[in-house]
Design a protein around this motif. Structure first.
Motif, PDB file in Angstrom:
ATOM      1  N   MET A  48     -42.842  41.871-114.729  1.00  0.00           N
ATOM      2  CA  MET A  48     -44.398  42.112-115.333  1.00  0.00           C
ATOM      3  C   MET A  48     -45.510  42.129-114.170  1.00  0.00           C
ATOM      4  SD  MET A  48     -44.365  42.689-118.580  1.00  0.00           S
ATOM      5  CE  MET A  48     -46.006  42.335-118.850  1.00  0.00           C
ATOM      6  N   ALA A  49     -45.138  41.383-113.200  1.00  0.00           N
ATOM      7  CA  ALA A  49     -46.339  41.573-112.042  1.00  0.00           C
ATOM      8  C   ALA A  49     -46.345  43.065-111.631  1.00  0.00           C
ATOM      9  CB  ALA A  49     -45.939  40.663-111.026  1.00  0.00           C
ATOM     10  N   ILE A  50     -45.643  43.957-111.802  1.00  0.00           N
ATOM     11  CA  ILE A  50     -45.367  45.114-111.457  1.00  0.00           C
ATOM     12  C   ILE A  50     -46.044  46.199-112.477  1.00  0.00           C
ATOM     13  CG2 ILE A  50     -44.083  47.580-110.783  1.00  0.00           C
ATOM     14  CD1 ILE A  50     -44.122  45.551-108.432  1.00  0.00           C
ATOM     15  N   PHE A  51     -45.721  45.772-113.921  1.00  0.00           N
ATOM     16  CA  PHE A  51     -45.905  46.729-114.870  1.00  0.00           C
ATOM     17  C   PHE A  51     -47.377  46.198-115.415  1.00  0.00           C
ATOM     18  CE2 PHE A  51     -41.225  46.391-116.148  1.00  0.00           C
ATOM     19  CZ  PHE A  51     -40.895  47.255-115.225  1.00  0.00           C
ATOM     20  N   ALA A  52     -47.725  44.956-114.941  1.00  0.00           N
ATOM     21  CA  ALA A  52     -49.316  44.594-115.388  1.00  0.00           C
ATOM     22  C   ALA A  52     -49.800  43.864-114.120  1.00  0.00           C
ATOM     23  CB  ALA A  52     -49.038  43.588-116.663  1.00  0.00           C
ATOM     24  N   PRO A  53     -50.175  44.709-113.150  1.00  0.00           N
ATOM     25  CA  PRO A  53     -50.743  44.261-111.880  1.00  0.00           C
ATOM     26  C   PRO A  53     -51.809  43.504-111.904  1.00  0.00           C
ATOM     27  CG  PRO A  53     -50.867  46.629-112.028  1.00  0.00           C
ATOM     28  CD  PRO A  53     -50.141  46.335-113.260  1.00  0.00           C
ATOM     29  N   ASN A  54     -52.796  43.633-112.902  1.00  0.00           N
ATOM     30  CA  ASN A  54     -54.136  43.114-112.634  1.00  0.00           C
ATOM     31  C   ASN A  54     -54.610  42.232-113.717  1.00  0.00           C
ATOM     32  OD1 ASN A  54     -54.737  45.279-110.334  1.00  0.00           O
ATOM     33  ND2 ASN A  54     -54.581  46.764-112.100  1.00  0.00           N
ATOM     34  N   ALA A  55     -55.526  41.611-113.574  1.00  0.00           N
ATOM     35  CA  ALA A  55     -56.085  40.510-114.459  1.00  0.00           C
ATOM     36  C   ALA A  55     -56.404  41.371-115.854  1.00  0.00           C
ATOM     37  CB  ALA A  55     -57.332  40.010-114.009  1.00  0.00           C
ATOM     38  N   ASN A  56     -57.157  42.481-115.892  1.00  0.00           N
ATOM     39  CA  ASN A  56     -57.218  43.147-117.105  1.00  0.00           C
ATOM     40  C   ASN A  56     -56.067  43.812-117.772  1.00  0.00           C
ATOM     41  OD1 ASN A  56     -57.842  46.268-118.041  1.00  0.00           O
ATOM     42  ND2 ASN A  56     -59.238  44.979-118.738  1.00  0.00           N
ATOM     43  N   SER A  57     -54.986  43.959-117.026  1.00  0.00           N
ATOM     44  CA  SER A  57     -53.703  44.375-117.687  1.00  0.00           C
ATOM     45  C   SER A  57     -53.147  43.765-118.722  1.00  0.00           C
ATOM     46  CB  SER A  57     -52.547  44.307-116.571  1.00  0.00           C
ATOM     47  OG  SER A  57     -52.906  44.996-115.335  1.00  0.00           O
ATOM     48  N   PHE A  58     -53.193  42.208-118.774  1.00  0.00           N
ATOM     49  CA  PHE A  58     -52.801  41.317-119.883  1.00  0.00           C
ATOM     50  C   PHE A  58     -53.476  41.298-120.964  1.00  0.00           C
ATOM     51  CE2 PHE A  58     -50.630  40.195-115.725  1.00  0.00           C
ATOM     52  CZ  PHE A  58     -49.545  40.219-116.152  1.00  0.00           C
TER      53      PHE A  58
ATOM     54  N   HIS B  66     -49.922  36.080-118.922  1.00  0.00           N
ATOM     55  CA  HIS B  66     -51.183  35.995-117.956  1.00  0.00           C
ATOM     56  C   HIS B  66     -50.533  36.504-116.634  1.00  0.00           C
ATOM     57  CE1 HIS B  66     -50.318  31.904-116.530  1.00  0.00           C
ATOM     58  NE2 HIS B  66     -49.859  31.539-117.834  1.00  0.00           N
ATOM     59  N   TRP B  67     -51.531  36.742-115.794  1.00  0.00           N
ATOM     60  CA  TRP B  67     -51.409  37.058-114.477  1.00  0.00           C
ATOM     61  C   TRP B  67     -50.593  36.056-113.537  1.00  0.00           C
ATOM     62  CZ3 TRP B  67     -56.146  38.940-110.939  1.00  0.00           C
ATOM     63  CH2 TRP B  67     -55.711  39.863-110.003  1.00  0.00           C
ATOM     64  N   ALA B  68     -51.010  34.926-113.527  1.00  0.00           N
ATOM     65  CA  ALA B  68     -50.368  33.807-112.716  1.00  0.00           C
ATOM     66  C   ALA B  68     -48.869  33.694-112.980  1.00  0.00           C
ATOM     67  CB  ALA B  68     -51.135  32.514-112.983  1.00  0.00           C
ATOM     68  N   ALA B  69     -48.478  33.688-114.579  1.00  0.00           N
ATOM     69  CA  ALA B  69     -46.929  33.399-114.863  1.00  0.00           C
ATOM     70  C   ALA B  69     -46.301  34.695-114.339  1.00  0.00           C
ATOM     71  CB  ALA B  69     -47.218  33.271-116.229  1.00  0.00           C
ATOM     72  N   ALA B  70     -47.048  35.882-114.407  1.00  0.00           N
ATOM     73  CA  ALA B  70     -46.170  36.981-113.870  1.00  0.00           C
ATOM     74  C   ALA B  70     -45.882  37.146-112.441  1.00  0.00           C
ATOM     75  CB  ALA B  70     -47.201  38.352-114.435  1.00  0.00           C
ATOM     76  N   ILE B  71     -46.909  36.617-111.800  1.00  0.00           N
ATOM     77  CA  ILE B  71     -46.703  36.680-110.397  1.00  0.00           C
ATOM     78  C   ILE B  71     -45.713  35.716-109.906  1.00  0.00           C
ATOM     79  CG2 ILE B  71     -47.794  36.345-108.111  1.00  0.00           C
ATOM     80  CD1 ILE B  71     -50.393  37.132-109.442  1.00  0.00           C
TER      81      ILE B  71
ATOM     82  N   LYS C 109     -51.148  39.885-104.520  1.00  0.00           N
ATOM     83  CA  LYS C 109     -51.727  39.600-105.958  1.00  0.00           C
ATOM     84  C   LYS C 109     -52.382  38.211-106.233  1.00  0.00           C
ATOM     85  CE  LYS C 109     -51.108  43.552-107.517  1.00  0.00           C
ATOM     86  NZ  LYS C 109     -52.651  44.321-107.926  1.00  0.00           N
ATOM     87  N   GLU C 110     -52.038  37.196-105.262  1.00  0.00           N
ATOM     88  CA  GLU C 110     -52.394  35.863-105.203  1.00  0.00           C
ATOM     89  C   GLU C 110     -53.755  35.737-104.851  1.00  0.00           C
ATOM     90  OE1 GLU C 110     -48.374  33.047-105.499  1.00  0.00           O
ATOM     91  OE2 GLU C 110     -49.511  33.822-103.413  1.00  0.00           O
ATOM     92  N   VAL C 111     -54.146  36.662-103.779  1.00  0.00           N
ATOM     93  CA  VAL C 111     -55.353  36.764-102.996  1.00  0.00           C
ATOM     94  C   VAL C 111     -56.518  37.497-104.017  1.00  0.00           C
ATOM     95  CG1 VAL C 111     -56.729  37.660-101.280  1.00  0.00           C
ATOM     96  CG2 VAL C 111     -54.439  36.551-100.649  1.00  0.00           C
ATOM     97  N   GLU C 112     -55.884  38.431-104.665  1.00  0.00           N
ATOM     98  CA  GLU C 112     -56.751  39.315-105.685  1.00  0.00           C
ATOM     99  C   GLU C 112     -57.223  38.311-106.957  1.00  0.00           C
ATOM    100  OE1 GLU C 112     -55.351  42.699-107.373  1.00  0.00           O
ATOM    101  OE2 GLU C 112     -55.206  43.845-105.697  1.00  0.00           O
ATOM    102  N   MET C 113     -56.060  37.410-107.274  1.00  0.00           N
ATOM    103  CA  MET C 113     -56.380  36.429-108.496  1.00  0.00           C
ATOM    104  C   MET C 113     -57.321  35.414-107.929  1.00  0.00           C
ATOM    105  SD  MET C 113     -53.492  34.575-110.483  1.00  0.00           S
ATOM    106  CE  MET C 113     -52.897  33.718-109.264  1.00  0.00           C
ATOM    107  N   ALA C 114     -57.306  35.016-106.702  1.00  0.00           N
ATOM    108  CA  ALA C 114     -58.412  33.960-106.224  1.00  0.00           C
ATOM    109  C   ALA C 114     -59.722  34.593-106.323  1.00  0.00           C
ATOM    110  CB  ALA C 114     -57.942  33.344-104.958  1.00  0.00           C
ATOM    111  N   ARG C 115     -59.760  35.841-105.935  1.00  0.00           N
ATOM    112  CA  ARG C 115     -61.126  36.286-105.655  1.00  0.00           C
ATOM    113  C   ARG C 115     -61.627  36.865-107.011  1.00  0.00           C
ATOM    114  NH1 ARG C 115     -59.301  40.455-100.512  1.00  0.00           N
ATOM    115  NH2 ARG C 115     -59.230  39.054 -99.010  1.00  0.00           N
ATOM    116  N   PHE C 116     -60.640  37.195-108.150  1.00  0.00           N
ATOM    117  CA  PHE C 116     -61.107  37.561-109.293  1.00  0.00           C
ATOM    118  C   PHE C 116     -61.933  36.475-109.805  1.00  0.00           C
ATOM    119  CE2 PHE C 116     -60.621  38.348-113.845  1.00  0.00           C
ATOM    120  CZ  PHE C 116     -61.291  39.809-113.964  1.00  0.00           C
ATOM    121  N   MET C 117     -61.130  35.175-109.976  1.00  0.00           N
ATOM    122  CA  MET C 117     -61.156  34.017-110.681  1.00  0.00           C
ATOM    123  C   MET C 117     -62.606  33.352-110.099  1.00  0.00           C
ATOM    124  SD  MET C 117     -59.431  33.889-113.158  1.00  0.00           S
ATOM    125  CE  MET C 117     -59.955  32.055-113.846  1.00  0.00           C
ATOM    126  N   ALA C 118     -62.877  33.612-108.855  1.00  0.00           N
ATOM    127  CA  ALA C 118     -63.909  33.028-107.998  1.00  0.00           C
ATOM    128  C   ALA C 118     -65.530  33.556-108.642  1.00  0.00           C
ATOM    129  CB  ALA C 118     -63.848  33.091-106.472  1.00  0.00           C
TER     130      ALA C 118
END
Length: 462
Positions: free
Chosen positions: A310-320, A409-414, A439-448
């Motif tokens: 799922m981290a490939i098929f839904a790669p972004n926060a908005n994907s979910f 959600h994103w974190a679980a998929a990664i 993707k973890e870096v992206e997620m941290a930046r998005f959540m900040a």
């Protein structure tokens, strides 16, 4: 005996560029393109004489571009920026990709590339080479994947920095309400579609039928299937660039964002896949609507690895945001025949056409990586003869077992992707590690980021 180079390792030579410029002597603004993990094309603009040099010797580009995030920012955590000295790798041109870009002007063209180490080794973080690994495994079984990519997208205008549905180009009216398969909406955007088909023809992209999709301003066009999964993925990447470029020429924004509006349908990327045997026959063909035993095993593998992928098929926060019941976006590893409520659909059709439609990916997924993950799962199922269980008949959303739901959600998929030993074997251990880091870096930046919704919910209520 030396094996011939795989499609991902084929490199165009100088004669190809010389022939192109002999036929197109006016071209002198050429984009060299590379698509990294995040699926965003990046590169440089060259003059004609520089392109000839690239086709002869390659072009040095920084290795850090392999692991920039979706916004183009460095991901220092990968170790490929400062620790690596931001060292160059070598980009080599992909055969058949030096083509005109009509939407950029009469003198414009582009070509796409793959990354190699300086000793000529294919770079294992390049999505094309990741896909090549999987295709090689299928070739060892005497199978050639036949792939088609379908992509949904929206056409927008921007008002006060936010997207709104674009007005029709012939009537000036905005589409109103859900009008699926609307001929009127296709007619209203005909100037855009005329230029889109012309641009695809200029680039040898096999664009076929188009429809007005479920939501206003949403469309889907089909790319014809190919017995060359690498080229089918190339087509998907190049097609997205064409759609965006032609839309901009018409004063619109084309978006492959997975879920641009909460109240409207999301945009998916459906992958249609069959397998040709050594004689070129469809190994999935069967009088049984469920397909051959090999097809059912392939589906078993896709079900087994769906959550891990799922981290490939839904790669972004908005994907979910796209995944919810009764939305045509699947929420569980389910399969069925002629049934759009499941993740893995065997479409209706004559026995020789038997194949599977993988319906999970968002339109924001990287086509190279999405195809790689799907083919890896199919290979896993076929070699291990995995039984997919009975096909679902009726509403797949209601019948999906709750304990098999996909990561929501994103974190679980990664995390699932990071811990998948099977996908590390297929896609490459280093690739999976670096993809998860990015993707973890992206997620941290998005959540900040503190959003307007934060203020609306919590400013006075917390």
């Amino acid at each position: 005996m030396t094996k011939p180079p795989h499609a991902s390792n084929k490199i165009a030579d100088r004669s190809e560029s010389e022939a192109f410029f002999a036929d197109n002597p006016d071209i002198d603004a050429i984009d060299i393109i590379f698509t990294n993990m995040s699926g965003v094309p990046r590169g440089k603009r060259l003059r004609q004489h520089e392109v000839l040099g690239v086709y002869e010797n390659g072009r040095f580009l920084p290795g850090s571009v392999l692991v920039v995030d979706i916004m183009g920012q460095d991901c220092e955590e990968t170790g490929l920026v400062w620790e690596d000295g931001d060292a160059d790798r070598l980009c080599r041109p992909i055969p058949g990709t030096l083509v005109r870009t009509p939407w950029l002007g009469d003198n414009a063209a582009q070509f796409t590339t793959s990354y190699y180490e300086l000793d000529g080794t294919p770079n294992d973080l390049d999505p094309r080479h990741v896909l090549g690994r999987v295709i090689d495994k299928l070739a060892e079984e005497g199978l050639t994947p036949v792939v088609a990519v379908e992509l949904e997208f929206y056409l927008f205008e921007m008002e006060n920095g936010r997207p709104v549905i674009a007005r029709g180009l012939t009537t000036g009216e905005k589409p109103n309400g859900n009008d699926v398969y609307s001929l009127r909406e296709l007619e209203d955007f005909k100037p855009f579609f005329d230029d889109l088909y012309a641009a695809c023809d200029a680039q040898n992209i096999p664009l076929e039928s188009g429809i007005s999709e479920y939501a206003p301003g949403q469309f889907e066009l089909t790319l014809r299937h190919k017995a060359d999964a690498m080229r089918a993925a190339d087509d998907g990447v190049m097609y997205k660039r064409i759609v965006k470029g032609v839309a901009a020429k018409h004063g619109m924004v084309a978006s492959f964002m997975a879920k641009p509006f909460a109240e409207q349908a999301g945009s998916g990327m459906h992958l249609h896949v069959s397998m040709a045997d050594k004689d070129g026959n469809n190994a999935f063909a069967s009088d049984d609507p469920e397909g051959s035993p090999l097809l059912r095993n392939a589906i078993g593998g896709m079900k087994a690895l769906l959550a891990d992928s799922m981290a490939i098929f839904a790669p972004n926060a908005n994907s979910f945001r796209r995944f919810k019941a009764n939305s045509y976006a699947p929420v569980a590893p389910t399969w069925g025949v002629n049934n759009r409520t499941v993740s893995l659909r065997v479409p209706a059709g004559p026995p020789p056409s038997r194949h599977v439609e993988h319906r999970v990916c968002g339109a924001d997924a990287n086509p190279y990586l999405a195809v790689a993950a799907v083919l890896a799962a199919m290979h896993h199922g076929m070699v291990n003869k995995i039984d997919p269980g009975p096909a679902i008949v009726g509403n797949g959303y209601e019948q999906a077992p709750k304990d098999t739901r996909l990561p929501n959600h994103w974190a679980a998929a990664i995390e699932a992707f990071k811990n998948s030993a099977t996908l590390r074997d297929y896609l490459g251990d280093r690739f999976v590690t670096h993809y998860c880091t990015v993707k973890e870096v992206e997620m941290a930046r998005f959540m900040a980021e503190v959003t307007e919704l934060d203020y609306a919910w919590y400013l006075n209520n917390a």
